[in-house]
Design a protein around this motif. Sequence first.
Motif, PDB file in Angstrom:
ATOM      1  N   ASN A  56       5.390   5.947  -4.204  1.00  0.00           N
ATOM      2  CA  ASN A  56       6.248   5.183  -3.303  1.00  0.00           C
ATOM      3  C   ASN A  56       6.968   4.031  -4.001  1.00  0.00           C
ATOM      4  OD1 ASN A  56       3.574   4.086  -3.558  1.00  0.00           O
ATOM      5  ND2 ASN A  56       3.987   2.698  -1.871  1.00  0.00           N
ATOM      6  N   ILE A  57       6.827   3.946  -5.316  1.00  0.00           N
ATOM      7  CA  ILE A  57       7.432   2.863  -6.097  1.00  0.00           C
ATOM      8  C   ILE A  57       8.387   3.460  -7.125  1.00  0.00           C
ATOM      9  CG2 ILE A  57       6.980   0.941  -7.679  1.00  0.00           C
ATOM     10  CD1 ILE A  57       4.172   0.741  -6.397  1.00  0.00           C
ATOM     11  N   PRO A  58       9.599   2.929  -7.265  1.00  0.00           N
ATOM     12  CA  PRO A  58      10.546   3.441  -8.274  1.00  0.00           C
ATOM     13  C   PRO A  58      10.154   2.967  -9.669  1.00  0.00           C
ATOM     14  CG  PRO A  58      11.531   1.590  -7.113  1.00  0.00           C
ATOM     15  CD  PRO A  58      10.207   1.858  -6.443  1.00  0.00           C
ATOM     16  N   VAL A  59       9.154   3.611 -10.239  1.00  0.00           N
ATOM     17  CA  VAL A  59       8.573   3.150 -11.505  1.00  0.00           C
ATOM     18  C   VAL A  59       9.594   3.167 -12.641  1.00  0.00           C
ATOM     19  CG1 VAL A  59       6.774   3.570 -13.211  1.00  0.00           C
ATOM     20  CG2 VAL A  59       6.262   3.878 -10.780  1.00  0.00           C
ATOM     21  N   ALA A  60      10.420   4.207 -12.713  1.00  0.00           N
ATOM     22  CA  ALA A  60      11.402   4.290 -13.800  1.00  0.00           C
ATOM     23  C   ALA A  60      12.382   3.118 -13.747  1.00  0.00           C
ATOM     24  CB  ALA A  60      12.149   5.613 -13.727  1.00  0.00           C
ATOM     25  N   GLU A  61      12.847   2.791 -12.550  1.00  0.00           N
ATOM     26  CA  GLU A  61      13.754   1.647 -12.407  1.00  0.00           C
ATOM     27  C   GLU A  61      13.052   0.356 -12.804  1.00  0.00           C
ATOM     28  OE1 GLU A  61      16.000  -1.015  -8.956  1.00  0.00           O
ATOM     29  OE2 GLU A  61      15.177   0.961  -8.430  1.00  0.00           O
ATOM     30  N   CYS A  62      11.797   0.216 -12.390  1.00  0.00           N
ATOM     31  CA  CYS A  62      11.037  -0.985 -12.745  1.00  0.00           C
ATOM     32  C   CYS A  62      10.909  -1.124 -14.262  1.00  0.00           C
ATOM     33  CB  CYS A  62       9.654  -0.932 -12.100  1.00  0.00           C
ATOM     34  SG  CYS A  62       9.662  -1.110 -10.302  1.00  0.00           S
ATOM     35  N   ARG A  73       0.854  -1.190   0.000  1.00  0.00           N
ATOM     36  CA  ARG A  73       0.000   0.000   0.000  1.00  0.00           C
ATOM     37  C   ARG A  73       0.895   1.246   0.000  1.00  0.00           C
ATOM     38  NH1 ARG A  73      -3.978  -0.690   4.862  1.00  0.00           N
ATOM     39  NH2 ARG A  73      -4.804   1.290   4.055  1.00  0.00           N
ATOM     40  N   SER A  74       1.315   1.715   1.171  1.00  0.00           N
ATOM     41  CA  SER A  74       2.062   2.973   1.245  1.00  0.00           C
ATOM     42  C   SER A  74       3.549   2.785   1.509  1.00  0.00           C
ATOM     43  CB  SER A  74       1.471   3.864   2.343  1.00  0.00           C
ATOM     44  OG  SER A  74       1.506   3.190   3.598  1.00  0.00           O
ATOM     45  N   HIS A  75       4.013   1.552   1.688  1.00  0.00           N
ATOM     46  CA  HIS A  75       5.431   1.313   1.979  1.00  0.00           C
ATOM     47  C   HIS A  75       6.319   1.921   0.893  1.00  0.00           C
ATOM     48  CE1 HIS A  75       8.937  -0.799   3.601  1.00  0.00           C
ATOM     49  NE2 HIS A  75       9.262  -1.048   2.342  1.00  0.00           N
ATOM     50  N   ASN A  76       7.405   2.579   1.309  1.00  0.00           N
ATOM     51  CA  ASN A  76       8.312   3.251   0.386  1.00  0.00           C
ATOM     52  C   ASN A  76       9.372   2.288  -0.129  1.00  0.00           C
ATOM     53  OD1 ASN A  76       9.910   4.980  -1.066  1.00  0.00           O
ATOM     54  ND2 ASN A  76      10.354   6.369   0.624  1.00  0.00           N
ATOM     55  N   LEU A  77       9.320   1.978  -1.414  1.00  0.00           N
ATOM     56  CA  LEU A  77      10.287   1.065  -2.027  1.00  0.00           C
ATOM     57  C   LEU A  77      11.512   1.786  -2.577  1.00  0.00           C
ATOM     58  CD1 LEU A  77       8.167  -1.554  -4.031  1.00  0.00           C
ATOM     59  CD2 LEU A  77       9.383  -1.892  -1.879  1.00  0.00           C
ATOM     60  N   HIS A  78      11.514   3.113  -2.526  1.00  0.00           N
ATOM     61  CA  HIS A  78      12.656   3.862  -3.070  1.00  0.00           C
ATOM     62  C   HIS A  78      13.929   3.641  -2.255  1.00  0.00           C
ATOM     63  CE1 HIS A  78      10.564   6.254  -6.145  1.00  0.00           C
ATOM     64  NE2 HIS A  78       9.536   6.275  -5.311  1.00  0.00           N
ATOM     65  N   ASP A  79      13.773   3.290  -0.994  1.00  0.00           N
ATOM     66  CA  ASP A  79      14.921   3.223  -0.092  1.00  0.00           C
ATOM     67  C   ASP A  79      15.508   1.825   0.062  1.00  0.00           C
ATOM     68  OD1 ASP A  79      14.526   5.938   0.383  1.00  0.00           O
ATOM     69  OD2 ASP A  79      13.174   5.546   2.066  1.00  0.00           O
ATOM     70  N   GLU A  80      15.105   0.888  -0.768  1.00  0.00           N
ATOM     71  CA  GLU A  80      15.627  -0.473  -0.634  1.00  0.00           C
ATOM     72  C   GLU A  80      15.774  -1.121  -2.013  1.00  0.00           C
ATOM     73  OE1 GLU A  80      12.155  -3.258   0.682  1.00  0.00           O
ATOM     74  OE2 GLU A  80      11.915  -1.329   1.718  1.00  0.00           O
ATOM     75  N   PRO A  81      16.712  -2.048  -2.148  1.00  0.00           N
ATOM     76  CA  PRO A  81      16.915  -2.702  -3.446  1.00  0.00           C
ATOM     77  C   PRO A  81      15.787  -3.673  -3.765  1.00  0.00           C
ATOM     78  CG  PRO A  81      18.340  -3.688  -1.788  1.00  0.00           C
ATOM     79  CD  PRO A  81      17.687  -2.514  -1.124  1.00  0.00           C
ATOM     80  N   LEU A  82      15.418  -3.748  -5.027  1.00  0.00           N
ATOM     81  CA  LEU A  82      14.408  -4.704  -5.460  1.00  0.00           C
ATOM     82  C   LEU A  82      15.087  -6.024  -5.802  1.00  0.00           C
ATOM     83  CD1 LEU A  82      12.201  -2.501  -7.822  1.00  0.00           C
ATOM     84  CD2 LEU A  82      11.621  -3.309  -5.526  1.00  0.00           C
ATOM     85  N   PRO A  83      14.618  -7.138  -5.249  1.00  0.00           N
ATOM     86  CA  PRO A  83      15.218  -8.436  -5.568  1.00  0.00           C
ATOM     87  C   PRO A  83      15.192  -8.703  -7.070  1.00  0.00           C
ATOM     88  CG  PRO A  83      13.729  -8.635  -3.700  1.00  0.00           C
ATOM     89  CD  PRO A  83      13.528  -7.257  -4.254  1.00  0.00           C
ATOM     90  N   GLU A  84      16.222  -9.393  -7.545  1.00  0.00           N
ATOM     91  CA  GLU A  84      16.329  -9.688  -8.972  1.00  0.00           C
ATOM     92  C   GLU A  84      15.180 -10.558  -9.473  1.00  0.00           C
ATOM     93  OE1 GLU A  84      18.458  -8.528 -11.213  1.00  0.00           O
ATOM     94  OE2 GLU A  84      19.286  -7.226  -9.654  1.00  0.00           O
ATOM     95  N   THR A  85      14.526 -11.265  -8.554  1.00  0.00           N
ATOM     96  CA  THR A  85      13.458 -12.188  -8.958  1.00  0.00           C
ATOM     97  C   THR A  85      12.123 -11.498  -9.221  1.00  0.00           C
ATOM     98  OG1 THR A  85      13.013 -12.566  -6.607  1.00  0.00           O
ATOM     99  CG2 THR A  85      14.455 -14.158  -7.729  1.00  0.00           C
TER     100      THR A  85
END
Length: 391
Positions: free
Chosen positions: A65-71, A40-52
Motif C-alpha cells: 500500500n506504499i509507493p516504495v519505488a517513488e519513496c 497500517r492498511s491505508h493506500n498511499l498510491h492514490d495521493e501525493p506525498l508531501p515534500e516534507t
Amino acid sequence: MAEFKIRTYNNIAIAGLERFPRDRYEVASEIQHPDAIILRSHNLHDEPLPETVKAIGRAGAGVNNIPVAECSRRGIVVFNTPGANANAVKELVIAAMLLAARNICQGWDYVRHLEGDDHQIHKQVEAGKKRFAGFELAGKMLGVVGLGAIGVRVANKALALGMNVSGYDPYVTVERAWQLSSSVIQASSLDELLGICDFVTLHMPLTDQTRGCIDQGRLASMKDGAVLLNFSRGGLVDEAAVLAALDAGKLHAYVTDFPTNALKRHPKAICLPHLGASTREAEENCAVMVADQLRDFLENGNIRHSVNFPEAVMTRAPGTTRLSIPHANVPAMVSQISACLGEKGINIVELLNKSRGEIAYTLIDAEGEVGEDVVDAIRTIDGVLAARRIP
C-alpha cells in the motif's frame, strides 16, 4: 513548537502513539507538512506525498500500500515491522488447519440450522455428524512456503503438534535459519514441496515474481485432498484455478484471509476478514515497533527494518552535529560529500556508509555546529536524494 510532525492513517494503537514525547512531537491524522507518516492498511498510491516527508512507517509487514519505488527516488525511508505480528498470524494459521481438517465451519453451520426440541436436535446431530468427519493433524506433512518471522513460527509450532514439516525459502536469512527447528525438511523447490504435503501454507510477499505462483499447474502437482492456506496475500494464488481445484475435489479446502465474491460462498472455502494480525497484542507490538523506528530515524538518522534502505546504526559522538544523507549507490559519493564538508572547514568525527542495491545511505557526525548552508551544498551533489542535519 514541536520539532517533528507525524501524520497518522488508520487507527494506530495508543501504546505506539505514546512513544512520541509530546514536547517534541505533534501527532495527528490531519497534520500539515509532516516529517513522517505512520499507517497500517491505508493506500498511499492514490495521493501525493508531501515534500516534507522523510520517512513512512508501516505498522505491519507488507508494504504493497506504499509507493516504495517513488519513496526510494525521493530518499524517503520506508519502515515495516517484521515479526511484530508473527505470533498472531501463527496462531491463526494453526486454527485454520484445524478448521479445515475437522470441517468445523461446516459442522457449526449445520447445527445452527437444526430445528425442533433438544431431543430432536440430538437425533439429527447423531444422524448427521458422519458428514463432517475429518482427520487429525498429527502425522500429516505441512509445507511452509516462506521462512520469515511468521513461517518459522508456524513450522516450529506444527512440529510441536506432531506434524512433519517441509520448508522452502531461497532467501531465508541467517537469523531465521537459526530460529528454525532442525527437524524441518528442506525442499529444494516450490514444486517439490507441493508434491509431498497434506497442508501448504503461504508466507511470502506479493511481487511480480510471486503473483499467481500457485496456479493450475502447481495445484495439479499437489496431493489429492490437500489443504491450501493463504494468510499472506490474496494475489499469490490464481483464484480461478483454486476454485476449479475445490470443485474437482483436488483440494479438500482453501482457507484464506482475503475473501472475494467468488470464494466467500464456496462450501470448501473458509474466508476470514483479514484477521491475521487483528489481535490487541499484535496491533500494540506493531505500533510500538514502528514508532521507535521512526523516532530513532528522525532523532538520530538510524535505520532499522527498512524495506528500501540498508540497515545503518551509529552511536552519536558527543559534541557533534549529525548529517543524514540518502543517495544513489554510485562511485565517489562519499568522497564528494567529504570534500564538500572539507571546503567548509568542517571536520568529520565519525562516518558510516551502507548500501542496498542502487540505494546508499551515509551518516556523518561532524565536529561542532553545521549550518543549513552546508546541508544545501550537499543537496546539490549529483546523486544525493536528500540531506538533513540533526543537531
